[in-house]
Design a protein around this motif. Structure first.
Motif, mmCIF file in Angstrom:
data_model
loop_
_atom_site.group_PDB
_atom_site.id
_atom_site.type_symbol
_atom_site.label_atom_id
_atom_site.label_comp_id
_atom_site.label_asym_id
_atom_site.label_seq_id
_atom_site.Cartn_x
_atom_site.Cartn_y
_atom_site.Cartn_z
ATOM 1 N N LYS A 117 -12.472 -59.112 52.534
ATOM 2 C CA LYS A 117 -11.383 -60.024 52.181
ATOM 3 C C LYS A 117 -10.069 -59.273 52.019
ATOM 4 O O LYS A 117 -9.029 -59.706 52.523
ATOM 5 N N VAL A 118 -10.109 -58.146 51.311
ATOM 6 C CA VAL A 118 -8.890 -57.358 51.103
ATOM 7 C C VAL A 118 -8.375 -56.835 52.439
ATOM 8 O O VAL A 118 -7.178 -56.908 52.729
ATOM 9 N N THR A 119 -9.271 -56.328 53.273
ATOM 10 C CA THR A 119 -8.881 -55.803 54.578
ATOM 11 C C THR A 119 -8.260 -56.893 55.447
ATOM 12 O O THR A 119 -7.192 -56.700 56.037
ATOM 13 N N ALA A 120 -8.915 -58.053 55.509
ATOM 14 C CA ALA A 120 -8.397 -59.160 56.312
ATOM 15 C C ALA A 120 -7.034 -59.613 55.800
ATOM 16 O O ALA A 120 -6.110 -59.865 56.571
ATOM 17 N N ARG A 121 -6.900 -59.706 54.492
ATOM 18 C CA ARG A 121 -5.639 -60.139 53.884
ATOM 19 C C ARG A 121 -4.514 -59.140 54.198
ATOM 20 O O ARG A 121 -3.407 -59.525 54.572
ATOM 21 N N LEU A 122 -4.786 -57.841 54.072
ATOM 22 C CA LEU A 122 -3.767 -56.826 54.351
ATOM 23 C C LEU A 122 -3.354 -56.829 55.823
ATOM 24 O O LEU A 122 -2.181 -56.660 56.153
ATOM 25 N N GLU A 123 -4.336 -57.027 56.720
ATOM 26 C CA GLU A 123 -4.014 -57.105 58.145
ATOM 27 C C GLU A 123 -3.122 -58.306 58.438
ATOM 28 O O GLU A 123 -2.155 -58.214 59.204
ATOM 29 N N LEU A 124 -3.433 -59.447 57.826
ATOM 30 C CA LEU A 124 -2.611 -60.642 58.029
ATOM 31 C C LEU A 124 -1.215 -60.462 57.448
ATOM 32 O O LEU A 124 -0.221 -60.888 58.047
ATOM 33 N N GLU A 125 -1.117 -59.830 56.279
ATOM 34 C CA GLU A 125 0.197 -59.584 55.682
ATOM 35 C C GLU A 125 1.031 -58.672 56.579
ATOM 36 O O GLU A 125 2.226 -58.908 56.770
ATOM 37 N N ALA A 126 0.425 -57.647 57.158
ATOM 38 C CA ALA A 126 1.154 -56.743 58.052
ATOM 39 C C ALA A 126 1.648 -57.484 59.294
ATOM 40 O O ALA A 126 2.784 -57.296 59.738
#
Length: 123
Positions: free
Chosen positions: A92-101
């Protein structure tokens, strides 16, 4: 939808061809890329993106032309949204950070496009 104005090469290299005429031989990054790379991602932008719920963030980051709710549901854009329930906490954290970038990159290119548009205005 037409391709955005890229402003041409940011750092063109001019050389003389075999006929003694100047021609561009090195193109490198475009002026649009240069502007996008130099736009500051200020605190307000980051806070706004982090405040988006997961679905809104995914739609904004992954589908740049999605603007209206009916368009989003008509085109199946929601299939791009990660299945958050199937992810563990690290996922979840990884997916969220990728989307934010990706969202920040999209905003940077929006700002670069505005800079190129402003250059077209004659004083």
């Amino acid at each position: 939808m037409s391709a955005p104005n890229d402003g041409g090469p940011a750092f063109p290299v001019w050389e003389l061809n075999g006929h003694g005429q100047q021609e561009t031989t090195g193109f490198g990054m475009t002026l649009r890329d240069y502007f996008a790379a130099h736009v500051q991602a200020d605190d307000r932008l980051v806070k706004c993106i982090r405040a988006m719920d997961d679905t809104a963030l995914a739609i904004f980051a992954l589908h740049p032309t999605a603007e209206r709710e009916e368009h989003i549901t008509e085109t199946g854009i929601l299939s791009l949204v990660p299945d958050w329930a199937a992810l563990d906490e690290v996922g979840k954290v990884t997916a969220r950070l990728e989307l934010e970038a990706k969202a920040i990159a999209r905003v940077r290119y929006m700002q670069a496009d505005a800079m190129l548009k402003a250059r077209e205005v004659k004083p």
